[in-house]
Design a protein around this motif. Structure first.
Motif, mmCIF file in Angstrom:
data_model
loop_
_atom_site.group_PDB
_atom_site.id
_atom_site.type_symbol
_atom_site.label_atom_id
_atom_site.label_comp_id
_atom_site.label_asym_id
_atom_site.label_seq_id
_atom_site.Cartn_x
_atom_site.Cartn_y
_atom_site.Cartn_z
ATOM 1 N N GLN A 1 -28.505 -17.427 -0.142
ATOM 2 C CA GLN A 1 -29.525 -17.529 -1.318
ATOM 3 C C GLN A 1 -30.563 -16.046 -1.164
ATOM 4 O O GLN A 1 -31.328 -16.016 -0.163
ATOM 5 N N GLY B 1 -36.096 -12.539 -7.892
ATOM 6 C CA GLY B 1 -37.333 -12.708 -8.605
ATOM 7 C C GLY B 1 -38.390 -12.748 -8.087
ATOM 8 O O GLY B 1 -38.681 -12.541 -6.727
ATOM 9 N N LEU B 2 -39.494 -13.018 -8.690
ATOM 10 C CA LEU B 2 -40.984 -13.157 -8.094
ATOM 11 C C LEU B 2 -41.429 -14.268 -8.694
ATOM 12 O O LEU B 2 -41.016 -14.697 -10.121
ATOM 13 N N GLY B 3 -42.533 -15.066 -8.126
ATOM 14 C CA GLY B 3 -43.183 -15.985 -8.899
ATOM 15 C C GLY B 3 -42.343 -17.305 -8.883
ATOM 16 O O GLY B 3 -41.571 -17.566 -7.849
ATOM 17 N N VAL B 4 -42.388 -18.022 -9.778
ATOM 18 C CA VAL B 4 -41.690 -19.487 -9.902
ATOM 19 C C VAL B 4 -40.281 -19.274 -9.651
ATOM 20 O O VAL B 4 -39.576 -20.050 -9.022
ATOM 21 N N GLU B 5 -39.915 -18.246 -10.264
ATOM 22 C CA GLU B 5 -38.287 -18.045 -10.284
ATOM 23 C C GLU B 5 -37.763 -17.796 -8.749
ATOM 24 O O GLU B 5 -36.874 -18.343 -8.426
ATOM 25 N N LEU B 6 -38.566 -16.827 -8.075
ATOM 26 C CA LEU B 6 -38.220 -16.757 -6.798
ATOM 27 C C LEU B 6 -38.504 -18.211 -5.866
ATOM 28 O O LEU B 6 -37.706 -18.567 -5.104
ATOM 29 N N LYS B 7 -39.439 -18.878 -6.060
ATOM 30 C CA LYS B 7 -39.711 -20.022 -5.468
ATOM 31 C C LYS B 7 -38.466 -21.096 -5.756
ATOM 32 O O LYS B 7 -38.084 -21.801 -4.891
ATOM 33 N N ASP C 1 -26.213 -19.753 4.314
ATOM 34 C CA ASP C 1 -26.948 -19.613 2.988
ATOM 35 C C ASP C 1 -27.455 -18.488 2.837
ATOM 36 O O ASP C 1 -27.991 -17.711 3.321
ATOM 37 N N TRP D 1 -33.452 -13.324 -2.300
ATOM 38 C CA TRP D 1 -34.850 -13.272 -2.595
ATOM 39 C C TRP D 1 -35.019 -12.814 -3.981
ATOM 40 O O TRP D 1 -35.919 -11.955 -4.375
ATOM 41 N N LEU E 1 -35.492 -20.040 -3.721
ATOM 42 C CA LEU E 1 -35.638 -20.385 -2.164
ATOM 43 C C LEU E 1 -35.164 -21.731 -1.973
ATOM 44 O O LEU E 1 -34.826 -22.000 -0.886
ATOM 45 N N ALA E 2 -35.558 -22.548 -3.184
ATOM 46 C CA ALA E 2 -35.105 -23.986 -2.779
ATOM 47 C C ALA E 2 -33.607 -24.616 -2.875
ATOM 48 O O ALA E 2 -33.225 -25.595 -2.434
ATOM 49 N N LYS E 3 -32.824 -23.485 -3.496
ATOM 50 C CA LYS E 3 -31.431 -23.856 -3.598
ATOM 51 C C LYS E 3 -30.640 -22.981 -2.480
ATOM 52 O O LYS E 3 -31.205 -22.243 -1.693
ATOM 53 N N THR E 4 -29.490 -23.466 -2.313
ATOM 54 C CA THR E 4 -28.648 -22.941 -1.135
ATOM 55 C C THR E 4 -27.431 -22.274 -2.033
ATOM 56 O O THR E 4 -26.905 -23.043 -2.720
#
Ligand SMILES: Cc1cc2nc3c(=O)[nH]c(=O)nc-3n(C[C@H](O)[C@H](O)[C@H](O)COP(=O)(O)OP(=O)(O)OC[C@H]3O[C@@H](n4cnc5c(N)ncnc54)[C@H](O)[C@@H]3O)c2cc1C
Ligand code: SF4
Lengths: 567, 181
Positions: free
Chosen positions: A401, A405-411, A399, A403, A414-417
């Protein structure tokens, strides 16, 4: 030292004594007790009971305070053990810390130890490859060390004996340089490993990639179920101890088996100081033990003694067993005890990427990888160095994936693979040549807390090893390029000897008492009721992970003891 | 996610990391036991606000809620060397000042959007900051992400960790057959 006189000598007498409860000592204990012999196993470390004493085995990643990392303070206090890849937060309690058991490095040597019931069998990487006659005949053919007193045919049935009980998974590959054994189903190679295997065949003919044989139960047989062990569940956190008994350790397998016979006495916290020699009878009569906690000394007696303290500690105990007959250590008439120590050269690695098979990946985890048996100088001498190397080979997609972006974009990211391309990596496992100048000895002045002299270690690489590192890098670079691997990165860690954790020798086997310490039955030439069946006995090192051979030699030696009615 | 559930996650993350909440609610004191770092309650709050900006709470918990800022302090405290700890602390202490220089306000006085805008600038190295501050920010970001992605919440609900995967290893399957991709 106070004399511990509560028990009568009678009560402290057994049919056999085994020093050390690790991989090899566990096997000796199993074989002796099964044959009806009352056996005392002396272990310097604490007791570790299967499943009871695996505190981290079911911990989730977030339950580790440092998510696996070793705190800086511990690293700084323990530079040697911190260099071992498996010394992590989840298993650090099974390793000896540097300052608990200091030794003297005349030359840099990373001595990695596990002092507890089970020894390093809890921690090992479980790789189990057989030797072949290309290995046993090595010293005689290439003119180094001394000739092994045995050949493959002498040990083959003992490999089978060990494999069936321990549970070894692998393929029957039909390679004379890596004989087939009694295998449970193999753990499949990846797409890229299969591809590389074909490429090697195509480009070289005699270079093979196989599934590394490993001590994991992939299909439990009745003999495993009787041990209370189950199918490996691919957790790949074996170093914590496995609740399924999926991999072989003394704790999950040989020791409980020996205990079930009713013939085993296991005494943890028992530091064997030396073997006691009976000058009148001309043989060993027992051992002197220092209680690890109380420091009280006590003697135990038996007609047969096995030393399985792991290679260098076995050398230490023998060197420390001085008598009028053997002023330089038990069995040491020729002055070679502690000399001709060797190890495996693990210095070089080679990583790369492969941009094919992008529509494929792997699923789950596996406790082993690919293995490339030695191909260099196999049938005849063909390079400017002696012997050769085997290699581990591993591939996978990870994986990647980032890091971004920051904020919601980063979040969200991080949830994607995002699978990266295939990564491949390989490391060498080189044979080193035993030399008189690579030795261990007792320090003349410094003693440890238990009154044992500290061990002085003087072991180094030589020109042959340097050439081999270079050759591995050249050959593998070519093999990788021919397979279309890209982004090739090579490295030479220059790591000190010892970190391979395959140190061997010092009490080598041989035909001639003038040039070796042990005969073909692992019996001291000069003190026939003492047997050495751990790595100390090894005349040469070959390239295979050595523990399977220690186990087979151990079982074979016990059979000899029983057959020749030594007890 | 309900607030109660989020609190539960937070509590679990905290106990799991063996962080000891201090008994007395002294606002000046850091809420966990640290061996070397001398962190104040305000500094902890600042780090929590940074964590909450880097990975905010949405309908699902973010970095602050899972305690990633406390994990960050633990890691700097236990796993950094002396020099990196000192540097980190200098950066932490200079952060608010740097923040005021750039935006005229301390971090806590900025709105949520302003916080994000500021961190994006620092992240892209668009503002000339002292090395210590950059080091502090980068180390915090790294540990906040690590703390978040290795939290119980993340490893049970986002990318579930399997302690016992079972013997179904496949050496070669189609990518389309794997989850999440
Ligand atoms: C991380 C790691 C990975 C490894 N991977 C592999 C692998 O994949 N394949 C492989 O073949 N090998 C591997 N090894 C090496 C393997 O673990 C050893 O070869 C094996 O354990 C040796 O068995 P042993 O019985 O000689 O010693 P040990 O298993 O070390 O047991 C020796 C025991 O003797 C005890 N002892 C020592 N001195 C005394 C004394 N004076 N009195 C009483 N007791 C004493 C010790 O406490 C210890 O319990 C690995 C090792 C490690 C640490
Ligand atoms: S990989 Fe197998 S043996 Fe190792 S911990 Fe997992 S289940 Fe146990």
């Amino acid at each position: 030292m106070a004399n511990f006189n509560i028990d009568s000598a009678q009560q402290r007498t057994y049919d056999a004594i085994v020093i050390g409860s690790g991989i090899s000592g566990g096997w000796v204990a199993k074989e002796l007790t099964e044959r009806g012999l009352k056996t005392l196993v002396l272990e310097r470390g604490r007791d570790v009971k299967h499943n009871v004493d695996y505190p981290t085995t079911n911990m989730m990643p977030w339950e580790f305070k440092h998510r696996g990392e070793i705190p800086q303070e511990i690293k700084e206090a323990n530079p040697v053990v911190s260099r071992c890849y498996a010394f992590r937060e989840d298993a650090m309690h099974f390793f000896v810390k540097d300052n608990e058991h200091p030794y003297i490095q005349e030359k840099p040597f990373d001595w990695i130890r596990g002092y507890q019931v089970g020894g390093k069998s809890l921690l090992w990487a479980r790789q189990t490859q057989r030797w072949s006659d290309f290995d046993f005949e090595g010293p005689a053919r290439d003119g180094f060390a001394v000739d092994w007193p045995i050949r493959y045919k002498d040990i083959a049935s003992w490999y089978s004996h060990v494999e069936k009980f321990a549970g070894i998974s692998g393929d029957k590959d039909g390679l004379p340089e890596l004989p087939d054994g009694e295998f449970l189903p193999a753990i499949e190679l990846t797409c890229v490993e299969k591809y590389f295997k074909e490429k090697l065949k195509e480009n070289y003919g005699n270079r093979h990639l196989i599934v590394a044989r490993c001590a994991h139960i992939t299909d439990p047989q009745p003999i495993h179920i009787q041990q209370g062990r189950a199918q490996c569940q691919h957790r790949t956190i074996c170093q914590r101890g496995c609740p399924f008994g999926g991999y072989f350790s003394s704790n999950s397998s040989t020791l409980p088996w020996a205990a079930k016979t009713g013939n085993l006495t296991l005494r943890p916290d028992s530091v064997v100081h030396s073997i006691l020699y009976d000058e009148a009878k001309g043989k060993a009569k027992g051992v002197l033990v220092i209680d690890a906690k109380t420091k009280e000394s006590v003697e135990y007696y038996a007609p047969v003694i096995f030393v399985n303290a792991a290679a260098l500690n076995t050398n230490l105990i023998l060197l420390n067993s001085k008598s009028n007959r053997f002023p330089n250590g038990l069995g040491n008439d020729n002055g070679l005890l502690g000399k001709y120590v060797a190890f495996h050269n693990y210095r070089a690695r080679i990583n790369a990427s492969y941009e094919g098979f992008l529509d494929s990946t792997t699923k789950g985890k596996r406790p082993t990888s690919g293995y490339i048996p030695r191909f260099r100088n196999l049938h005849k001498q063909e390079t400017d160095f002696l012997r050769g190397y085997a290699a581990g080979f591993h591939s996978g997609r990870y994986d990647e994936q980032g890091w971004d972006g920051l904020g919601v974009e980063l979040k969200d990211n991080l949830a994607k693979t995002k699978l990266g391309v295939w990564h491949v990596n390989s490391h060498m496992m080189g044979e080193t040549i035993p030399k008189e100048t690579n030795y261990v000895a007792l320090d003349e002045t410094q003693k440890d807390e238990w009154g044992m002299p500290k061990l002085k270690i003087s072991i180094d690489y030589d020109d042959n090893d340097e050439k081999m590192v270079k050759d591995f890098i050249e050959q593998f670079t070519e093999m990788y390029e021919k397979a279309g691997f890209v982004d090739i990165k090579v490295s030479d860690s220059k790591q000190a000897p010892g970190l391979d954790i395959h140190e061997m020798g010092g009490v080598r086997m041989g035909k001639d008492p003038k040039t070796s310490l042990l005969n073909e039955w692992n019996q001291l030439h000069a003190c026939k009721n003492v047997f050495i069946t751990d790595g100390a006995c090894m005349t040469s090192t070959a390239t295979q992970n050595p523990s399977l051979t220690y186990m087979a030699l151990a079982a074979r030696a016990v059979d000899y003891v029983v057959r020749s009615k030594m007890v | 996610m309900k607030r109660r559930q989020m609190l539960k996650h937070f509590a679990l993350a905290t106990t799991a990391a063996m962080l000891l909440p201090s008994c007395i609610k002294d606002p000046k004191k850091v809420s966990i036991a640290l061996s070397n770092l001398n962190v104040t309650g305000e500094e902890e709050e600042l780090l929590a606000a940074i964590a909450d900006t880097i990975i905010p709470d949405t309908d699902k918990p973010g970095a602050k809620t899972v305690g990633a800022h406390l994990f960050t302090l633990v890691m700097i405290d236990d796993c950094g060397n002396k020099e990196s700890k000192e540097k980190y602390m200098r950066g932490l202490r200079a952060f608010d000042e740097a923040c005021e220089e750039i935006s005229g306000k301390s971090f806590s006085d900025l709105s949520v959007e302003e916080r994000l805008t500021l961190l994006k600038k620092i992240d892209k190295n668009e503002v000339g900051l002292k090395e210590d501050v950059v080091t502090f920010y980068m180390a915090s970001k790294q540990y906040i992400i690590q703390g978040y992605t290795s939290s119980q919440y993340f490893l049970t609900e986002v990318k579930p960790y399997q302690l016992v995967p079972g013997p179904g290893w496949k050496g070669c399957i189609a990518v389309s057959e794997t989850p999440n991709v």
